[in-house]
Design a protein around this motif. Structure first.
Motif, short mmCIF file in Angstrom:
data_model
loop_
_atom_site.label_atom_id
_atom_site.label_comp_id
_atom_site.label_asym_id
_atom_site.label_seq_id
_atom_site.Cartn_x
_atom_site.Cartn_y
_atom_site.Cartn_z
N SER A 64 0.82 -1.31 0.04
CA SER A 64 0.03 0.03 0.12
C SER A 64 1.01 1.31 0.05
O SER A 64 1.90 1.42 0.76
N GLY A 65 0.37 2.07 -0.84
CA GLY A 65 1.30 3.42 -0.86
C GLY A 65 2.65 3.48 -1.60
O GLY A 65 3.22 4.51 -1.81
N LYS B 137 1.09 2.77 -7.02
CA LYS B 137 0.60 1.71 -7.95
C LYS B 137 -0.74 2.48 -8.71
O LYS B 137 -0.75 2.80 -9.98
N THR B 138 -1.76 2.89 -7.76
CA THR B 138 -2.79 3.75 -8.36
C THR B 138 -2.29 4.99 -9.07
O THR B 138 -2.74 5.18 -10.07
N THR B 139 -1.38 5.75 -8.70
CA THR B 139 -0.65 6.96 -9.15
C THR B 139 -0.07 6.47 -10.79
O THR B 139 -0.37 7.27 -11.55
N1 LIG Z 1 -3.86 13.32 -4.58
C1 LIG Z 1 -2.80 13.28 -3.80
N2 LIG Z 1 -2.36 14.30 -2.98
C2 LIG Z 1 -1.35 13.84 -2.10
N3 LIG Z 1 -0.68 12.68 -2.09
C3 LIG Z 1 -0.99 11.50 -2.79
C4 LIG Z 1 -2.45 11.89 -3.80
N4 LIG Z 1 -2.56 10.56 -4.31
C5 LIG Z 1 -1.68 10.03 -3.69
N5 LIG Z 1 -0.94 10.65 -2.82
C6 LIG Z 1 0.30 9.64 -2.31
O1 LIG Z 1 0.94 9.06 -2.97
C7 LIG Z 1 1.61 7.61 -2.52
C8 LIG Z 1 1.15 6.84 -3.52
O2 LIG Z 1 -0.12 6.46 -3.55
P1 LIG Z 1 -0.99 5.54 -4.44
O3 LIG Z 1 -2.35 5.62 -4.30
O4 LIG Z 1 -0.42 5.46 -5.84
O5 LIG Z 1 -0.81 4.21 -3.75
P2 LIG Z 1 -0.99 2.76 -3.94
O6 LIG Z 1 0.24 2.01 -4.44
O7 LIG Z 1 -2.13 2.87 -4.95
O8 LIG Z 1 -1.71 2.25 -2.52
P3 LIG Z 1 -2.87 1.19 -2.31
O9 LIG Z 1 -2.46 -0.04 -2.55
O10 LIG Z 1 -3.18 1.43 -0.76
O11 LIG Z 1 -4.10 1.76 -2.98
C9 LIG Z 1 0.94 7.74 -1.18
O12 LIG Z 1 2.05 8.04 -0.36
C10 LIG Z 1 -0.36 8.69 -1.01
O13 LIG Z 1 -0.28 9.17 0.03
#
Ligand SMILES: Nc1ncnc2c1ncn2[C@@H]1O[C@H](COP(=O)(O)OP(=O)(O)OP(=O)(O)O)[C@@H](O)[C@H]1O
Ligand SMILES: [Mg+2]
Lengths: 407, 293
Positions: A40-41, A44-46
């Protein structure tokens, strides 16, 4: 199967100085099932949002078919998304949800020989065609008969399939899926994994799939991209990633691993616990310190006098298919998966074949993973009956030190 | 706490008596077949009939409805847009805006009214001076132009005042809906080929609609209901129903005014009932949905 479709080049992303993606480089082939896997974090989503066009990277290029699309808005990309929480339109029924994309006027562009746009024309799909395509799609995801239901009158699994249908009906080149099975229970999840894989092969398009479930990634993917802290740790087929992890993070994240400090004496010979073991890896400097990965299923339990190492069983957990047993080798606890039951406190020997060792270069992750000392705590409720009594453990400690390995 | 203690019930009854006795008297005497407000002379609907034949009343009614409808429409659009703007801000500036937004709602009407009157008088005078100056310029003389931007208070200033005090209520009604809105919804629409405007119209707006309608109803109620701010901003030519009532009562309380006040009370009461029912229903639906997931 091997034509490059999407390329991310030196992508950097930050939110208010917090670096989220650090110099990401990745290419994705046409018709490939690629999974972004990581805790998590990790970003990936980004990454997915950058491909979908919802986020613009701070620097770097997104290429689609060789064309830079950084500034192309989402509604002009041939990419559709299944969102983490589905994002179905609550006030529309299933039919209208799926038909939404088809009802949007498409802009058909006429290009001259230089690829410049000469004219744009709006095209609309006829109501009759919309109907057939929606019904066809609902059939594909086994949702016929649900057309007039509102999303809040559907189960999680059904909503998820509406989300897939709504995206696929537009016949995108790429489908992005952000943990689409996260909200489903285990049984349904397993079914949907197979279902999704089937749909992907049926429609023959690229799937970019996000998950933090390593088993899901191994089951479904052609290619897995393991990420941590905004960096790609390893890209490879599921077999590559599992058998040849690049560092301790990957080894630990993909399946269970015992990771032990060792020294590569020379090619095909590794030393740990002061003893040399034959292995198959090479290409390291002489006496280079390394991380040794041993998968729990690659360890054979043998009588003490035949063992390469001798240790004491400290906990046993019944897992259905096998027992997970924790064995103490001179203070470092290993996880061994075996079909044979060994009682807690028993002294056992273990034997590892040369192909059971995987040697990795030292990395920033060395020493952080692969020790199962805390295992019995984590799994307390599962193994309570077998949990080791503390007093006994201390009494046996001295003795065990001498027995680290058989002479 | 005991739920049905006799004392607490008595207390409640007293509170309601104090709150509603005046209105009850008003309503009762609007049906009184006598000019007196103290002696009951039998039941009649004459006062209501007279009301309908009173041109001044009908004109005031027209002004009230027109200003309320227009002000509500403008405030609903402006307030919704402002709420959307607020919700996409960073936290600090947003909180600052929300505080600024809530001041006019808690501020005493009389202060709002007087300050607006001063502003209108000032602006009208400034514009009149400006046009006077323009008229003395060689350019205006040579082009044979005559300017007069100056204005007196009237329907337009009344409308502006109503729009101004309605907007905060709309914002407050729409914001919770925006907070509940799944940010992925608009993105999903974009993803499926909708432009930003289409995504807003087809996906976001329907989700905000319940909040927008709530805001609209509250704003309309406020406008219909308002006396103080209207009194200071409508000038001498235009008058709303409540201003008419006030003007009449200063001379003498006639049963006709009782009838008019009764009608206004019932109208506002109905609006409030509708608003409360809607909000209760929305709350219930939200709870039910939260239970499902
Ligand atoms: N709009 C935003 N503003 C500030 N920080 C953000 C934003 N979107 C994501 N982040 C930060 O970017 C980092 C990566 O986020 P992301 O959503 O890509 O993680 P992830 O791998 O998809 O996690 P998960 O498995 O929990 O969904 C995190 O530390 C998050 O706090
Ligand atoms: Mg995510």
């Amino acid at each position: 199967m091997s034509k490059e479709l999407i390329r991310l080049r030196n992508i950097r992303m930050a939110f208010d100085d917090e670096v989220v993606l650090n110099d990401l480089n990745l290419y994705i082939n046409d018709k490939e099932f690629l999974t972004l896997l990581g805790p998590s974090g990790c970003g990936k989503t980004t990454t997915l949002r950058i491909i979908g066009g919802f986020t613009t990277p701070v620097s770097g290029d997104v290429l689609f078919n060789g064309v830079r699309i950084n500034d192309v808005p989402p509604y002009r990309r041939q990419i559709n998304t299944v969102f983490q929480k589905y994002a179905l339109f609550p006030h529309m029924n299933v039919f209208e949800n799926v038909a939404f994309g088809l009802r949007m006027p498409k802009v058909e562009e006429q290009l001259d020989e230089n690829g410049k746009v000469v004219s744009r024309r709006k095209v609309k799909i006829s109501e009759a065609e919309i109907r057939t395509r929606v019904m066809e799609m609902l059939e594909t995801v086994s949702l016929k008969g649900f057309e007039t239901r509102k999303p809040d009158a559907l189960s999680g699994g059904q909503q998820q399939r509406v989300a897939i249908a709504r995206a696929l009906v537009n016949r995108p080149k790429v489908l992005l899926l952000d943990e689409p099975l996260g909200a489903l229970d285990l049984k349904l999840r397993k079914d949907m994994q197979l279902e999704l894989k089937k749909i992907q092969q049926q429609v023959g398009i690229t799937f970019i799939y996000v998950t933090h479930d390593q088993e899901e990634a191994l089951t479904m993917s052609d290619t897995i991209v393991v990420m941590d802290k905004g960096c790609i740790q390893q890209i490879g087929t599921p077999e590559d990633i599992y058998n040849e992890p690049k560092n301790a993070f990957v080894a630990d994240f993909i399946g269970e691993s015992n990771i032990i400090d060792g020294v590569m004496v020379r090619d095909k010979l590794v030393k740990m616990y002061g003893r040399e073991f034959p292995c198959l890896d090479g290409g390291f400097a002489e006496n280079e310190p390394v991380d040794v990965v041993i998968r729990p299923e690659d360890i054979d339990i043998v009588p003490v006098d035949q063992g390469q190492l001798v240790g004491t069983v400290t906990s046993v957990t019944f897992k259905g298919m096998q027992y997970d047993i924790i064995v103490d080798f001179r203070g470092f606890k290993w996880l061994i998966q075996t079909t044979d039951h060994s009682p807690v406190g028993a002294r056992i020997g273990v034997k590892i074949d040369p192909d059971g060792f995987h040697i990795m270069k030292k990395s920033q992750y060395s020493g952080m993973f692969g020790d199962y000392s805390s295992y019995s705590d984590e799994y307390d409720e599962l193994s309570d009956a077998e949990a080791l009594d503390d007093g006994e453990d201390e009494g046996a400690e001295e003795e065990r030190r001498e027995e680290g390995y058989a002479e | 706490m005991k739920k049905n203690g006799i004392l607490s019930r008595l207390f409640l009854a007293l509170v309601f008596l104090f709150l509603y006795a005046p209105i009850l008297v008003l309503i009762v005497f609007s049906f009184n077949d006598s000019k007196s407000n103290a002696v009951w002379g039998g039941f009649t609907l004459d006062w209501y009939v007279q009301l309908l034949n009173n041109r001044t009343v009908l004109e005031a009614l027209q002004t009230t409805l027109l200003v309320s409808v227009l002000a509500t429409a403008i405030a609903t659009v402006a307030g919704t847009a402002a709420a959307i703007g607020f919700s996409s801000m960073k936290r600090r500036p947003r909180n600052a805006c929300l505080t600024v937004n809530s001041i006019p709602m808690t501020n005493a009407d009389i202060i709002t009214g007087v300050s607006m009157m001063l502003l209108f008088v000032f602006a009208g005078q400034a514009l009149a001076d400006f046009s006077g100056w323009l008229n003395t310029t060689a350019w205006a003389e040579s082009a044979n132009l005559w300017f007069d931007f100056g204005f007196d208070m009237g329907f337009l200033t009344l409308l502006i005042a109503h729009v101004t005090f309605d907007i905060p209520y709309v914002i407050v009604a729409v914001l919770p809906k925006l907070r509940q809105l799944d940010p992925n919804l608009a993105e999903a629409a974009l993803d499926l080929g909708a432009t930003r405007w289409t995504a807003f119209r087809k996906v976001v707006l329907p989700e905000l609609m319940p909040g927008i309608v709530n805001g609209l109803l509250i704003a309309f109620t406020m406008s219909i209901d308002d006396f103080v701010i209207s009194y200071f901003t409508a000038g001498s030519q235009v008058s709303t129903l409540s201003m008419y009532v006030y003007a009449q009562v200063r001379r003498r309380v006639s049963p006709e005014i009782n009838a008019l006040s009764t009608l206004m009370f019932v109208a506002v009461l109905l609006l409030l009932v509708v608003i409360n029912l809607r909000q209760a229903r929305q709350e219930q639906r939200r709870k039910r949905q939260a239970l499902r997931t």
